[in-house]
Every structure is written in structure tokens, then in C-alpha cells.
Design a protein around this motif. Structure first.
Motif, PDB file in Angstrom:
ATOM      1  N   THR A   1     -28.297 -17.295 -57.180  1.00  0.00           N
ATOM      2  CA  THR A   1     -26.989 -17.826 -57.580  1.00  0.00           C
ATOM      3  C   THR A   1     -25.929 -16.726 -57.537  1.00  0.00           C
ATOM      4  O   THR A   1     -24.840 -16.918 -57.014  1.00  0.00           O
ATOM      5  CB  THR A   1     -27.061 -18.396 -59.007  1.00  0.00           C
ATOM      6  OG1 THR A   1     -28.044 -19.422 -59.016  1.00  0.00           O
ATOM      7  CG2 THR A   1     -25.747 -18.983 -59.443  1.00  0.00           C
ATOM      8  N   ASN A   2     -26.271 -15.564 -58.073  1.00  0.00           N
ATOM      9  CA  ASN A   2     -25.291 -14.481 -58.114  1.00  0.00           C
ATOM     10  C   ASN A   2     -24.956 -13.937 -56.732  1.00  0.00           C
ATOM     11  O   ASN A   2     -23.912 -13.324 -56.546  1.00  0.00           O
ATOM     12  CB  ASN A   2     -25.792 -13.339 -59.015  1.00  0.00           C
ATOM     13  CG  ASN A   2     -25.711 -13.760 -60.474  1.00  0.00           C
ATOM     14  OD1 ASN A   2     -24.880 -14.596 -60.835  1.00  0.00           O
ATOM     15  ND2 ASN A   2     -26.584 -13.214 -61.305  1.00  0.00           N
ATOM     16  N   SER A   3     -25.849 -14.186 -55.769  1.00  0.00           N
ATOM     17  CA  SER A   3     -25.562 -13.678 -54.425  1.00  0.00           C
ATOM     18  C   SER A   3     -24.515 -14.542 -53.714  1.00  0.00           C
ATOM     19  O   SER A   3     -23.995 -14.157 -52.680  1.00  0.00           O
ATOM     20  CB  SER A   3     -26.851 -13.603 -53.601  1.00  0.00           C
ATOM     21  OG  SER A   3     -27.251 -14.909 -53.210  1.00  0.00           O
ATOM     22  N   ILE A   4     -24.201 -15.716 -54.265  1.00  0.00           N
ATOM     23  CA  ILE A   4     -23.106 -16.516 -53.683  1.00  0.00           C
ATOM     24  C   ILE A   4     -21.816 -15.997 -54.307  1.00  0.00           C
ATOM     25  O   ILE A   4     -21.562 -16.195 -55.498  1.00  0.00           O
ATOM     26  CB  ILE A   4     -23.271 -18.019 -53.968  1.00  0.00           C
ATOM     27  CG1 ILE A   4     -24.684 -18.470 -53.570  1.00  0.00           C
ATOM     28  CG2 ILE A   4     -22.226 -18.832 -53.221  1.00  0.00           C
ATOM     29  CD1 ILE A   4     -24.984 -19.900 -53.955  1.00  0.00           C
ATOM     30  N   VAL A   5     -21.021 -15.328 -53.498  1.00  0.00           N
ATOM     31  CA  VAL A   5     -19.877 -14.593 -54.037  1.00  0.00           C
ATOM     32  C   VAL A   5     -18.856 -15.530 -54.704  1.00  0.00           C
ATOM     33  O   VAL A   5     -18.379 -15.270 -55.789  1.00  0.00           O
ATOM     34  CB  VAL A   5     -19.191 -13.777 -52.921  1.00  0.00           C
ATOM     35  CG1 VAL A   5     -18.032 -12.973 -53.479  1.00  0.00           C
ATOM     36  CG2 VAL A   5     -20.204 -12.866 -52.242  1.00  0.00           C
ATOM     37  N   ASP A   6     -18.529 -16.618 -54.036  1.00  0.00           N
ATOM     38  CA  ASP A   6     -17.433 -17.470 -54.509  1.00  0.00           C
ATOM     39  C   ASP A   6     -17.812 -18.946 -54.339  1.00  0.00           C
ATOM     40  O   ASP A   6     -17.257 -19.640 -53.489  1.00  0.00           O
ATOM     41  CB  ASP A   6     -16.178 -17.116 -53.679  1.00  0.00           C
ATOM     42  CG  ASP A   6     -14.972 -17.978 -54.009  1.00  0.00           C
ATOM     43  OD1 ASP A   6     -14.990 -18.667 -55.047  1.00  0.00           O
ATOM     44  OD2 ASP A   6     -14.010 -17.968 -53.213  1.00  0.00           O
ATOM     45  N   PRO A   7     -18.777 -19.436 -55.125  1.00  0.00           N
ATOM     46  CA  PRO A   7     -19.244 -20.808 -54.889  1.00  0.00           C
ATOM     47  C   PRO A   7     -18.124 -21.853 -54.945  1.00  0.00           C
ATOM     48  O   PRO A   7     -18.015 -22.690 -54.042  1.00  0.00           O
ATOM     49  CB  PRO A   7     -20.283 -21.051 -55.992  1.00  0.00           C
ATOM     50  CG  PRO A   7     -20.191 -19.899 -56.924  1.00  0.00           C
ATOM     51  CD  PRO A   7     -19.516 -18.777 -56.212  1.00  0.00           C
ATOM     52  N   ALA A   8     -17.271 -21.779 -55.952  1.00  0.00           N
ATOM     53  CA  ALA A   8     -16.221 -22.807 -56.050  1.00  0.00           C
ATOM     54  C   ALA A   8     -15.306 -22.753 -54.830  1.00  0.00           C
ATOM     55  O   ALA A   8     -14.905 -23.784 -54.289  1.00  0.00           O
ATOM     56  CB  ALA A   8     -15.427 -22.637 -57.339  1.00  0.00           C
ATOM     57  N   GLY A   9     -14.996 -21.554 -54.382  1.00  0.00           N
ATOM     58  CA  GLY A   9     -14.117 -21.388 -53.224  1.00  0.00           C
ATOM     59  C   GLY A   9     -14.721 -21.960 -51.948  1.00  0.00           C
ATOM     60  O   GLY A   9     -14.005 -22.504 -51.113  1.00  0.00           O
TER      61      GLY A   9
ATOM     62  N   PHE B   1     -17.466 -24.291 -51.886  1.00  0.00           N
ATOM     63  CA  PHE B   1     -17.839 -25.708 -52.043  1.00  0.00           C
ATOM     64  C   PHE B   1     -16.602 -26.618 -52.036  1.00  0.00           C
ATOM     65  O   PHE B   1     -16.686 -27.793 -51.714  1.00  0.00           O
ATOM     66  CB  PHE B   1     -18.632 -25.944 -53.338  1.00  0.00           C
ATOM     67  CG  PHE B   1     -19.906 -25.134 -53.468  1.00  0.00           C
ATOM     68  CD1 PHE B   1     -20.387 -24.359 -52.422  1.00  0.00           C
ATOM     69  CD2 PHE B   1     -20.631 -25.144 -54.651  1.00  0.00           C
ATOM     70  CE1 PHE B   1     -21.551 -23.599 -52.545  1.00  0.00           C
ATOM     71  CE2 PHE B   1     -21.812 -24.401 -54.792  1.00  0.00           C
ATOM     72  CZ  PHE B   1     -22.258 -23.621 -53.736  1.00  0.00           C
TER      73      PHE B   1
ATOM     74  N   LEU C   1     -20.063 -21.992 -61.239  1.00  0.00           N
ATOM     75  CA  LEU C   1     -18.958 -22.812 -60.720  1.00  0.00           C
ATOM     76  C   LEU C   1     -17.911 -23.108 -61.802  1.00  0.00           C
ATOM     77  O   LEU C   1     -16.720 -22.903 -61.605  1.00  0.00           O
ATOM     78  CB  LEU C   1     -19.521 -24.117 -60.159  1.00  0.00           C
ATOM     79  CG  LEU C   1     -18.536 -24.996 -59.398  1.00  0.00           C
ATOM     80  CD1 LEU C   1     -18.570 -24.667 -57.905  1.00  0.00           C
ATOM     81  CD2 LEU C   1     -18.839 -26.472 -59.584  1.00  0.00           C
TER      82      LEU C   1
ATOM     83  N   GLN D   1     -15.580 -20.368 -62.707  1.00  0.00           N
ATOM     84  CA  GLN D   1     -14.469 -20.158 -61.772  1.00  0.00           C
ATOM     85  C   GLN D   1     -13.312 -21.121 -62.040  1.00  0.00           C
ATOM     86  O   GLN D   1     -12.211 -20.903 -61.561  1.00  0.00           O
ATOM     87  CB  GLN D   1     -14.956 -20.316 -60.328  1.00  0.00           C
ATOM     88  CG  GLN D   1     -15.867 -19.182 -59.882  1.00  0.00           C
ATOM     89  CD  GLN D   1     -16.165 -19.306 -58.392  1.00  0.00           C
ATOM     90  OE1 GLN D   1     -17.049 -20.036 -57.988  1.00  0.00           O
ATOM     91  NE2 GLN D   1     -15.394 -18.605 -57.568  1.00  0.00           N
TER      92      GLN D   1
END
Ligand code: SF4
Ligand code: SF4
Ligand code: SF4
Ligand code: FES
Lengths: 321, 114
Positions: A295-303, A305, B51, B54
Motif C-alpha cells: 500500500t505504501n509503495s503506491i505514491v498517490d493512490p487518490a491521484g 484512482f 486514500l 489524501q
């Protein structure tokens, strides 16, 4: 009866959606012959006054691209709503908020500070900032009010149809125009593209993981991308499972993963949550520490997704910016 | 309902509808009726936590824990802990309604360059 009147308008847009019309090439001539264009700021010199003079619903259809982020865009959208029989939200920005919608992770003050003060390329020692009103000899010049939040078109006015895509592909535009001209439109509120996920027609779907398959998530610049294999199977985020079909796999064919510009199918409200769910089911570990690491390796999940759909998402914007 | 059946949209919907915190409770690892549902929930949970942070929602407002039907004490403790956490954080700032922009709300007249 004369030819149907048509308007084109742009709100918070990059111009690419306008280009998409021009890209219809000779086909656009057929369209232009069949209709009477009453507004098209990018190409023709009509004034808002001309629109105000029209009767209500006199324009057969208005195509509006771009998200809504200023009061002027809101006002003109409302005017066009009043004067048009049909409103078509054209392109990802009008449909979902699109790239300008990513501004919902910050707010107006942060944007202005960055653009007029803090960006490394900015030199503004005299503190020159845009003002809502500036007096000059000829009178007062005004600028539209800039909102804190970017809105989709349908959060501001009632929208009849959506043509998705950044920008929409020519075949979908022509099909939509044909349907409008021949009066064969589907139910109001329809997104005029196939209602199934992109993966269903993707050439790489044979290698798409059905269950837990990846232990690492990588970014496109970190690996040599296999041109045949499903991106997800390569540990690369591809929004195909949460994205509507109809673009002709434009990015996939260019060996780039899907970023979701067509938005979700009709059964999904929140494209980002839908993708999160798909991703969680293919992460191949049940070990808590390893799950956290991935999970932490995904730098910017909201950005990623919500690359195109932040204003249309359930949470819509960042709170407490 | 199995914790693996919790669609991430349910969680976001809860926050959107006014929840100040969301607690997901599943069967202990190994006890899931559908075998792996709770592991799926665990993977979604960590992604969702990152998520929502953010979006400016504190990670602690979303919690996942394992409680079986025979663990009344643990159930009570888990709920009480969650209530404490949410009380300490205070109410979540509400997201304005989808149907209105900021137009005419009055705070737009001056662009503050601070
Ligand atoms: S949808 Fe894409 S091409 Fe159209 S205005 Fe938005 S960014 Fe530009
Ligand atoms: S995830 Fe992407 S690459 Fe894989 S099948 Fe779906 S659209 Fe194709
Ligand atoms: S592959 Fe995805 S991002 Fe690319 S054009 Fe198609 S829908 Fe849009
Ligand atoms: S049945 Fe799956 S978590 Fe309880």
C-alpha cells in the motif's frame, strides 16, 4: 423549419475537446451543413448577447466541454441550459471534472500562491496579482470569480447526455450527432458509449489476473513495459477494470495503462473506490506487514484512482486543505 | 455480512453521508465463512486508509478489527475505543452538497494572497 441551432461552449478546458471537433475532418463539414451554429467561441465570433436574445429552448443542442470553476462558466452554462433543448456534457472535464478537477485536492489560495508566488519559474517581486476588478481609463475591467472547488457540469446544470473521453473519439462524436439529428437518442442521462468495462474488449485480457497475482506495484518509468501482457499482471496500475469501454483502447495500444478518462460504467458511482476494490483483490499476500508495504509503495493512490473523476467522486474534494 | 463483501463505496458513502468514523468488524483470520473475505477486507482497508487521508480525513476514523460472536468483551472494548477516538478527533468537516457552487456565498470577493 430552419436548420437546428447548435452551440459549442468551453468552460475549464484545455482546448483538446474543441480540437476533437476539428479532428472530425471532412465529416465536420456534413455536420456544419446540417446545423446552424449560434455560438462557438474558439472558432466563430458570436457574442453572449446574441444568445440572450434567443427564445428559451431555441437552441436544439449545446455541447459544453470543460469543468466549472468560475462564476462566469456557471452563468453561461445556466444561460445555455435555459436556451437549449438538450445539453450534452462533452469530454471528461464536463462529465467528471477531468484533469482540472484534480485541483480539488487543494484550494483557491494554494493555487494562487503557487501560480503567482511560489512556483520555481515565477518571479513576481512587485507582487502583481489578478484582481476581480481593475480600473482603467475606459472603465472597470473585471475577471470572473475563481471557485475553491471544481464542479462537473451536472453539478451546476441539468445535463441530458454525456460524451465521455479526454478527448472524445471521433466515432462516438459522430454517432452522438447522428442520434441527435435523427431523434434516436437513448434515455436521458445516458453516457453515449458502451456500458461495459474496458477490460472486456482489451486485447490483453487473456493475461488479466483473476485472483491474487501481484506482490509489487511499479510505475511505468521503472520497468520495460511488456507490449502484450495485461498491465495489472505486470504490477502496473491500469484503470481498465473501473473504466467504461469505447475509446478503442487508445492508451493500451500505445503501450500505456488506462487512466480512466471514460469514467465508470452505469453500475458504479465512485470510479476510484471501484478500482481500489479491484486492486485489493489481486494483491497476493495476506500478511499484514506486507499489505502495508505494498500500500505504501503506491505514491498517490487518490491521484491515480481519481485521475479524471475527482469532482464526480463521492468525497468530491479534500477537506481541511 | 462477510467483511469481504464491504464494497469500498460503502465506506466512502458513510463518510459522505455524515459519519465521523467507520468501524469494520470481521471474523478472525482463518474463521471467515468464505475463507478469505477478511483478508480481502484487510487489503482494501489499508488502501482505503491511505486514500481517505489524501481527502483530509484522519486515518483513525476508519478502523478494522476482528471480533467473533463469542467475544462480547472485546466487542464492547472495540466499540468504546472507536467512540473515544472519534470523540477526540471531533466531528468531520462536512462536504458541501453536490447541487450548489460557492457562487454568492460571500467569501469569494477577495482573493487572499497570503
Ligand atoms: S476532456 Fe481532455 S481534451 Fe477535453 S477539455 Fe478536458 S483535458 Fe482537454
Ligand atoms: S487491466 Fe488494463 S491491460 Fe489489463 S485487461 Fe484491463 S484494460 Fe487491458
Ligand atoms: S485507455 Fe483509458 S485513459 Fe486511455 S483513452 Fe481509453 S479510457 Fe481514456
Ligand atoms: S464471514 Fe467473512 S469475515 Fe466473517
Amino acid at each position: 423549419m430552419g436548420k437546428p441551432k447548435v452551440a459549442f461552449y468551453w468552460c475549464a478546458s484545455c482546448g483538446g475537446c474543441e480540437e476533437a471537433f476539428v479532428d472530425l475532418a471532412e465529416d465536420i463539414l456534413k455536420v456544419i451543413e446540417a446545423v446552424d451554429i449560434v455560438l462557438w467561441p474558439v472558432a466563430l465570433d458570436f457574442k453572449i448577447k446574441d444568445i440572450e436574445k434567443l427564445h428559451d429552448a431555441e437552441i436544439a443542442v449545446s455541447f459544453i466541454n470543460g469543468a466549472v470553476r468560475t462564476d462566469e462558466q456557471e452563468d453561461i452554462s445556466k444561460l445555455l441550459r435555459k436556451k437549449s433543448g438538450l445539453i450534452v456534457a462533452f469530454g471528461s472535464c464536463a462529465h467528471l471534472g477531468g484533469i482540472p478537477g484534480l485541483a480539488n485536492f487543494v484550494n483557491r489560495d494554494k493555487i494562487f500562491d503557487w501560480v503567482y508566488k511560489n512556483a520555481p519559474s515565477v518571479v513576481n517581486n512587485n507582487g502583481v496579482f489578478p484582481q476581480k476588478k481593475t480600473g482603467v481609463i475606459e472603465g472597470d475591467l473585471t475577471l470572473p470569480e475563481f471557485y475553491d472547488t471544481v464542479y462537473t457540469l451536472d453539478q451546476v446544470i441539468d445535463v441530458d447526455y454525456y460524451i465521455p473521453g479526454c478527448a472524445p473519439p471521433p466515432d462516438l462524436i459522430l454517432k452522438a450527432i447522428e442520434a441527435i439529428l435523427s431523434g434516436t437518442l437513448p434515455e436521458k442521462g445516458t453516457v453515449l458509449a458502451p456500458d461495459r468495462a474496458l477490460c472486456e474488449t482489451c486485447k490483453r485480457r487473456e493475461t488479466k489476473p483473476e485472483k491474487a497475482a501481484i506482490k509489487e506495484i511499479k510505475r511505468v518509468h521503472q520497468v520495460m513495459l511488456d507490449p502484450e501482457r495485461c498491465f495489472l499482471d505486470q504490477g502496473i496500475i491500469c484503470l481498465g477494470p473501473a473504466t467504461r469501454d469505447g475509446c478503442g483502447e487508445r492508451c493500451i495500444n500505445a503501450n500505456m495503462p488506462c487512466r480512466g478518462c471514460f469514467g465508470p460504467t452505469s453500475r458504479v458511482v465512485d470510479q476510484g473506490a471501484k478500482f481500489l476494490s479491484a486492486l485489493a483483490s489481486i494483491i497476493d499476500t495476506n500478511d499484514e506487514a506486507e499489505i502495508r508495504k505494498i500500500t505504501n509503495s503506491i505514491v498517490d493512490p487518490a491521484g491515480i484512482f481519481y485521475y479524471y473523476s475527482l469532482p464526480a467522486s463521492m468525497l468530491r474534494r479534500k477537506l481541511n486543505v | 455480512m462477510c467483511s469481504g463483501r464491504i464494497d469500498p463505496q460503502f465506506i466512502l458513502k458513510a463518510f459522505q453521508s455524515g459519519a465521523d468514523g467507520v468501524l469494520i468488524l470481521g471474523c478472525h483470520p482463518g474463521d471467515c465463512h468464505y475463507k478469505e473475505g477478511n483478508y480481502k477486507a484487510l487489503r482494501r482497508f489499508y488502501l482505503l486508509r491511505k486514500l481517505i487521508s489524501q481527502f483530509g480525513i484522519e486515518e483513525e476514523r476508519l478502523k478494522l478489527d476482528w471480533v467473533s460472536a463469542s467475544e462480547a468483551d472485546k466487542f464492547v472494548r472495540t466499540i468504546n475505543d472507536m467512540v473515544e477516538t472519534v470523540k477526540a478527533l471531533g466531528p468531520l468537516k462536512r462536504i458541501p452538497a453536490h447541487t450548489s457552487t460557492e457562487k454568492g456565498t460571500g467569501d469569494l470577493q477577495e482573493i487572499k494572497i497570503g
